[in-house]
Design a protein around this motif. Sequence first.
Motif, mmCIF file in Angstrom:
data_model
loop_
_atom_site.group_PDB
_atom_site.id
_atom_site.type_symbol
_atom_site.label_atom_id
_atom_site.label_comp_id
_atom_site.label_asym_id
_atom_site.label_seq_id
_atom_site.Cartn_x
_atom_site.Cartn_y
_atom_site.Cartn_z
ATOM 1 N N UNK A 121 18.466 -19.650 14.594
ATOM 2 C CA UNK A 121 17.765 -20.158 15.778
ATOM 3 C C UNK A 121 16.777 -19.128 16.324
ATOM 4 N N UNK A 122 17.154 -17.840 16.287
ATOM 5 C CA UNK A 122 16.244 -16.815 16.794
ATOM 6 C C UNK A 122 14.968 -16.718 15.989
ATOM 7 N N UNK A 123 15.072 -16.765 14.663
ATOM 8 C CA UNK A 123 13.876 -16.644 13.825
ATOM 9 C C UNK A 123 12.998 -17.884 13.919
ATOM 10 N N UNK A 124 13.609 -19.056 14.015
ATOM 11 C CA UNK A 124 12.826 -20.282 14.196
ATOM 12 C C UNK A 124 12.076 -20.226 15.526
ATOM 13 N N UNK A 125 12.748 -19.747 16.573
ATOM 14 C CA UNK A 125 12.101 -19.654 17.876
ATOM 15 C C UNK A 125 10.893 -18.738 17.858
ATOM 16 N N UNK A 126 11.023 -17.572 17.235
ATOM 17 C CA UNK A 126 9.894 -16.642 17.156
ATOM 18 C C UNK A 126 8.756 -17.242 16.340
ATOM 19 N N UNK A 127 9.080 -17.856 15.209
ATOM 20 C CA UNK A 127 8.050 -18.403 14.324
ATOM 21 C C UNK A 127 7.292 -19.559 14.980
ATOM 22 N N UNK A 128 7.989 -20.383 15.757
ATOM 23 C CA UNK A 128 7.307 -21.495 16.430
ATOM 24 C C UNK A 128 6.218 -20.981 17.371
ATOM 25 N N UNK A 129 6.547 -20.005 18.183
ATOM 26 C CA UNK A 129 5.563 -19.482 19.134
ATOM 27 C C UNK A 129 4.480 -18.678 18.428
ATOM 28 N N UNK A 130 4.846 -17.964 17.364
ATOM 29 C CA UNK A 130 3.854 -17.177 16.631
ATOM 30 C C UNK A 130 2.745 -18.072 16.095
ATOM 31 N N UNK A 155 15.519 -15.001 8.199
ATOM 32 C CA UNK A 155 14.178 -15.183 8.760
ATOM 33 C C UNK A 155 13.308 -16.046 7.862
ATOM 34 N N UNK A 156 13.699 -16.199 6.589
ATOM 35 C CA UNK A 156 12.972 -17.103 5.695
ATOM 36 C C UNK A 156 12.943 -18.512 6.274
ATOM 37 N N UNK A 157 14.070 -18.928 6.814
ATOM 38 C CA UNK A 157 14.154 -20.266 7.388
ATOM 39 C C UNK A 157 13.179 -20.400 8.556
ATOM 40 N N UNK A 158 13.115 -19.363 9.386
ATOM 41 C CA UNK A 158 12.188 -19.395 10.507
ATOM 42 C C UNK A 158 10.747 -19.484 10.046
ATOM 43 N N UNK A 159 10.404 -18.691 9.008
ATOM 44 C CA UNK A 159 9.032 -18.690 8.511
ATOM 45 C C UNK A 159 8.628 -20.051 7.972
ATOM 46 N N UNK A 163 0.392 -26.531 22.978
ATOM 47 C CA UNK A 163 1.082 -25.248 22.752
ATOM 48 C C UNK A 163 2.343 -25.137 23.603
ATOM 49 N N UNK A 164 2.382 -25.835 24.740
ATOM 50 C CA UNK A 164 3.562 -25.757 25.611
ATOM 51 C C UNK A 164 4.801 -26.255 24.893
ATOM 52 N N UNK A 165 4.647 -27.238 24.028
ATOM 53 C CA UNK A 165 5.802 -27.778 23.321
ATOM 54 C C UNK A 165 6.462 -26.764 22.419
ATOM 55 N N UNK A 166 5.662 -25.950 21.738
ATOM 56 C CA UNK A 166 6.223 -24.924 20.857
ATOM 57 C C UNK A 166 7.041 -23.911 21.653
ATOM 58 N N UNK A 167 6.515 -23.500 22.808
ATOM 59 C CA UNK A 167 7.252 -22.534 23.628
ATOM 60 C C UNK A 167 8.514 -23.151 24.224
ATOM 61 N N UNK A 168 8.464 -24.436 24.572
ATOM 62 C CA UNK A 168 9.650 -25.096 25.114
ATOM 63 C C UNK A 168 10.760 -25.164 24.058
ATOM 64 N N UNK A 169 10.400 -25.534 22.823
ATOM 65 C CA UNK A 169 11.392 -25.578 21.748
ATOM 66 C C UNK A 169 11.909 -24.183 21.409
ATOM 67 N N UNK A 170 11.030 -23.181 21.496
ATOM 68 C CA UNK A 170 11.462 -21.802 21.250
ATOM 69 C C UNK A 170 12.499 -21.371 22.282
ATOM 70 N N UNK A 171 12.235 -21.682 23.547
ATOM 71 C CA UNK A 171 13.191 -21.330 24.604
ATOM 72 C C UNK A 171 14.541 -21.980 24.351
#
Length: 451
Positions: free
Chosen positions: A38-47, A162-166, A188-196
């Motif tokens: 979940x952490x890597x997916x969250x970072x990758x979404x916002x990136x 982190x492969x999964x996140x990428x 872009x707000x949607x990506x940050x909301x899902x990351x949170x």
Amino acid sequence: MTSAVNAAPEAGAGAPDGELVARVQRRTVRTLLASQLFGSVGVAMAFAVSALAATALAHSATRAGVAQGISAIGTIVATLVLAKLTVRSGRRPALSLGYLIAAVGGVVCVIAIAQRHFVAFVVGSALFAVASATNLQARFAAVDLARAGRISTNVSLVVWMATVGAVLGPQLATAGGYLARGVDLPPWAGAYALSALAFLVAAVILAVFLRPDPLRLALSLTDAEARRRDPASPRPEGAPTRTPAGLREGIAAIRSSATAMIALGAAAVGQAVMIGLMIWTPLHMADSGQGWIGVVLSGHLLGMYAFAPLLGWLADRVGKLLMVACGCLLMMVSLALAGMATGQQHILLLVALWLLGVAWALLLITGSGLFTEHIAPSHRAAAQGVFDGVVWTATAIANAVTGWLLDVAGYTLLCVGGMVAVALPATVVWLRFFAGAHRKPLQGDTASGEG
């Protein structure tokens, strides 16, 4: 997840048997893999959308760069703060809090995007950046209870997630955009909301399942072993576990171990060189079209993460110092290939960036394992925080310097500069290897767990 595991001591209540420690270690690794997902997916979404969001709010690429720079500073500060919290309270509180802070940052970014407020977005980005520090520090929690022959393997498993996140992150960012449009918000707000939301799930997983705390249990095992070797020790059975060393003592521990310093130097230089080349290769390929740029960057990410478990397993079998040495050489080869390639030589750039990713994985994964082996248990949490702080500082320097170097000298000389930078740790590591340092691990430096 038996009651016996839950009842394992977190501080100096006597040494649990080897099988119990092995079960705790397996549970720890499973928990870290789930949270890292979940952490890597969250970072990758916002990136995937951060530069677009910052530029839209700032109305200037230069001002947007401020948000990126502050995010980098936030990651460095968060690394050191989380390390201090780890030293004081253990892995579980530090990692859980890291993800919670990042989740708050994601919410702030959503509000800032909705209100089109750039300064608030910068603040949210700084808080959001704590997730990157948390993701990276999680790999060290996987080795607190690991036996000597599994240190790099366990590090590699956490990094591999982190492969999964990428892969999933950019796709979920697109889905978040559709959701945001449905409620009349910028995409872009949607990506940050899902990351949170992803960070919140990661924090809950760690808070609930990372029990007993692996660092505190490892320290209790170290104390029990010390009492076994010295029965005349005045410290009574069941007394509180010693307090881990602080950051200053961690730095001193690093300076007292030549091998730890070499591992840190190689990982930091490898990170800086990898970042410096990765971020500017798309510009070098600007005339090739987005399709080939995506293929080359995908190949690079594949090299960074996909083979991590294999590289960790090899490091534990053939020796970590040798693998770090090979990583330095492989990085120099990749830089040479990239330096020879024009922006239209797509296959050569694909091979070069893939090799660069593999070399980075070797230096980070095996470097982390080698570093950990040569730091005493009571100093590890602090020293590991310093390790990550140096790596993130190298990242910030690379972001600041390589663009200027590209403007002044061009892509080829940027690659040559990277080769020169890697040549120093490569020389030191190979000299250390041939001097036989790989045969001299620190005595008593690992807990007796499994997995």
